[in-house]
Design a protein around this motif. Structure first.
Motif, PDB file in Angstrom:
ATOM      1  N   GLU A  69     -36.933 -61.777  -6.495  1.00  0.00           N
ATOM      2  CA  GLU A  69     -37.717 -61.049  -5.511  1.00  0.00           C
ATOM      3  C   GLU A  69     -37.051 -59.700  -5.249  1.00  0.00           C
ATOM      4  O   GLU A  69     -35.842 -59.627  -5.040  1.00  0.00           O
TER       5      GLU A  69
ATOM      6  N   VAL B 290     -43.562 -57.704  -5.882  1.00  0.00           N
ATOM      7  CA  VAL B 290     -42.206 -58.002  -5.439  1.00  0.00           C
ATOM      8  C   VAL B 290     -41.538 -59.167  -6.168  1.00  0.00           C
ATOM      9  O   VAL B 290     -40.355 -59.411  -5.974  1.00  0.00           O
TER      10      VAL B 290
ATOM     11  N   VAL C 294     -36.229 -57.159  -2.771  1.00  0.00           N
ATOM     12  CA  VAL C 294     -36.105 -57.187  -1.318  1.00  0.00           C
ATOM     13  C   VAL C 294     -36.276 -55.790  -0.737  1.00  0.00           C
ATOM     14  O   VAL C 294     -36.859 -55.608   0.323  1.00  0.00           O
TER      15      VAL C 294
ATOM     16  N   TRP D  89     -32.429 -56.839  -5.222  1.00  0.00           N
ATOM     17  CA  TRP D  89     -33.174 -58.030  -5.592  1.00  0.00           C
ATOM     18  C   TRP D  89     -32.327 -59.270  -5.372  1.00  0.00           C
ATOM     19  O   TRP D  89     -31.103 -59.187  -5.237  1.00  0.00           O
TER      20      TRP D  89
ATOM     21  N   ASN E 268     -38.342 -55.486   3.152  1.00  0.00           N
ATOM     22  CA  ASN E 268     -38.561 -56.847   3.659  1.00  0.00           C
ATOM     23  C   ASN E 268     -39.813 -57.483   3.075  1.00  0.00           C
ATOM     24  O   ASN E 268     -40.586 -58.120   3.782  1.00  0.00           O
ATOM     25  N   GLY E 269     -40.031 -57.283   1.780  1.00  0.00           N
ATOM     26  CA  GLY E 269     -41.163 -57.891   1.101  1.00  0.00           C
ATOM     27  C   GLY E 269     -42.492 -57.185   1.280  1.00  0.00           C
ATOM     28  O   GLY E 269     -43.501 -57.628   0.756  1.00  0.00           O
ATOM     29  N   HIS E 270     -42.514 -56.095   2.032  1.00  0.00           N
ATOM     30  CA  HIS E 270     -43.753 -55.350   2.248  1.00  0.00           C
ATOM     31  C   HIS E 270     -43.779 -54.106   1.366  1.00  0.00           C
ATOM     32  O   HIS E 270     -42.845 -53.309   1.385  1.00  0.00           O
TER      33      HIS E 270
END
Length: 172
Positions: free
Chosen positions: A61, A43, A63, A73, A151-153
């Motif tokens: 990142e 990510v 997103v 991002w 959400n970053g996962h």
């Protein structure tokens, strides 16, 4: 906050355009302002960009990412703050519309003047044309990253069976 939105139609399927776009390390091959990209983890990426004598580095990142659809991002640094979205839409089985949207908040008079002169818009438009020329010229992606991010996962996507290559002439 200045925003730029550019759209281009590319003569490859959505999957091909999307797969190539996820190959961030390849960006310097066809984007003149991207000097280097390092994938830190699934990510987070580290970017080195330059235009003329100006060089900037930032971490970004991812997103949100959905294969064959879009990725969103944002930069991890507060100054300059960058956010973006790249969307992929099929307009025909072998044609894709790519939309790039970027929002920036940059401090300083030089950056305000750059945005006022439309430099950011022209650079994004030129880099999209470079991407189009590259992927249409090659005709297939150099790799793919097929997971979703929310959400970053990271959520792996089931792999697709390899595509069979059809010979261009009869074999016999």
């Amino acid at each position: 906050m200045p925003t730029v939105e550019e759209v281009i139609e590319i003569a490859v399927p959505v999957r091909t355009a999307y797969n190539q776009w996820t190959q961030f390390k390849c960006f310097p091959r066809f984007m003149s302002v991207v000097k280097r990209v390092e994938q830190i983890n699934p990510v987070v990426t580290h970017w080195v960009i330059g235009f003329g004598p100006v060089r900037r580095e930032f971490k970004a990142e991812i997103v949100e990412q959905q294969p064959d659809s879009h990725l969103v991002w944002q930069s991890l640094e507060r100054r300059p703050c960058l956010r973006g979205r790249v969307s992929f839409s099929s307009v025909a089985p072998d044609r894709t519309e790519v939309t790039v949207w970027i929002e920036t908040t940059r401090p300083g008079l030089a950056d305000t003047a750059t945005n006022a002169l439309g430099v950011t818009r022209r650079v994004v438009r030129a880099e999209l044309r470079n991407f189009k020329e590259y992927i249409e010229g090659v005709g297939e992606e150099s790799g793919a990253w097929r997971a979703s991010i929310h959400n970053g996962h990271v959520q792996p996507v089931e792999p697709e069976p390899p595509r069979s290559r059809v010979p261009r002439w009869p074999v016999g």
